[in-house]
Every structure is written in structure tokens, then in C-alpha cells.
Design a protein around this motif. Structure first.
Motif, short mmCIF file in Angstrom:
data_model
loop_
_atom_site.label_atom_id
_atom_site.label_comp_id
_atom_site.label_asym_id
_atom_site.label_seq_id
_atom_site.Cartn_x
_atom_site.Cartn_y
_atom_site.Cartn_z
N GLN A 1 0.84 -1.19 0.00
CA GLN A 1 0.00 0.00 0.00
C GLN A 1 0.88 1.24 0.00
OE1 GLN A 1 -2.31 -0.32 3.53
NE2 GLN A 1 -3.77 -1.77 2.65
N SER A 2 0.45 2.24 -0.75
CA SER A 2 1.14 3.52 -0.77
C SER A 2 0.63 4.36 0.39
CB SER A 2 0.91 4.22 -2.10
OG SER A 2 1.53 5.47 -2.11
N VAL A 3 1.52 4.82 1.26
CA VAL A 3 1.14 5.55 2.45
C VAL A 3 1.26 7.06 2.23
CG1 VAL A 3 1.57 5.86 4.92
CG2 VAL A 3 1.89 3.64 3.87
N GLY A 4 2.27 7.46 1.52
CA GLY A 4 2.48 8.90 1.32
C GLY A 4 3.40 9.13 0.16
N ASP A 5 4.20 10.18 0.26
CA ASP A 5 5.14 10.53 -0.79
C ASP A 5 6.26 9.50 -0.89
OD1 ASP A 5 3.71 12.84 -1.33
OD2 ASP A 5 4.84 14.00 0.14
N ALA A 6 6.15 8.63 -1.87
CA ALA A 6 7.15 7.60 -2.16
C ALA A 6 7.39 6.67 -0.97
CB ALA A 6 8.46 8.22 -2.62
#
Length: 76
Positions: free
Chosen positions: A30-35
Motif C-alpha cells: 500500500q502507498s502511504v504517502g510521498d514515495a
């Protein structure tokens, strides 16, 4: 007849087990934030249960195919 069904089930179980290793996902990314990504892995028992379920479904399909192959051969 029983031999065709048993062979179809056994071959389907083996094929389903080996194919399940490639099809069943063992992690979730899962993508949580900036990169930044978060990776969550399945517990081993959860993976094995999904693998067994997938293998049994493929094995039943193999048994059905074996049954129809027997019917086709017996009609000829």
C-alpha cells in the motif's frame, strides 16, 4: 470409470498446488504517502489455507474433465 476420475483429481490437485504458488498473493503493498510504501505479508497458515482451497477447486475441475473424457471414450 473411477480410474479416470481419480487420475483427473490427482493431476488437478498437483497442478492446482503448483499453479497456486504463482497466483495467490502472499503480500499486500500500500502507498502511504510521498514515495512511502507499506508491505504487509500474509501469515503462513493463511497462505496455506488459500493454497489448499485453490488446489481442491482445480482438482474437482480435473475430476469433472476426467469424467467427461471417460464418457467420450466409452461412447466411441
Amino acid at each position: 470409470m473411477l480410474r479416470f476420475i481419480e487420475k483427473g483429481f490427482l493431476y488437478g490437485l498437483i497442478l492446482g498446488g503448483t499453479l497456486g504458488f504463482f497466483v495467490i498473493p502472499y503480500k499486500e503493498v500500500q502507498s502511504v504517502g510521498d514515495a512511502v510504501t507499506e508491505t504487509t505479508y500474509l501469515k503462513l497458515i493463511d497462505f496455506i489455507i488459500h493454497l489448499i482451497r485453490f488446489s481442491v477447486v482445480i482438482a474437482v475441475l480435473g475430476a469433472v474433465i476426467g469424467f467427461f473424457l471417460y464418457r467420450k471414450e466409452s461412447l466411441e
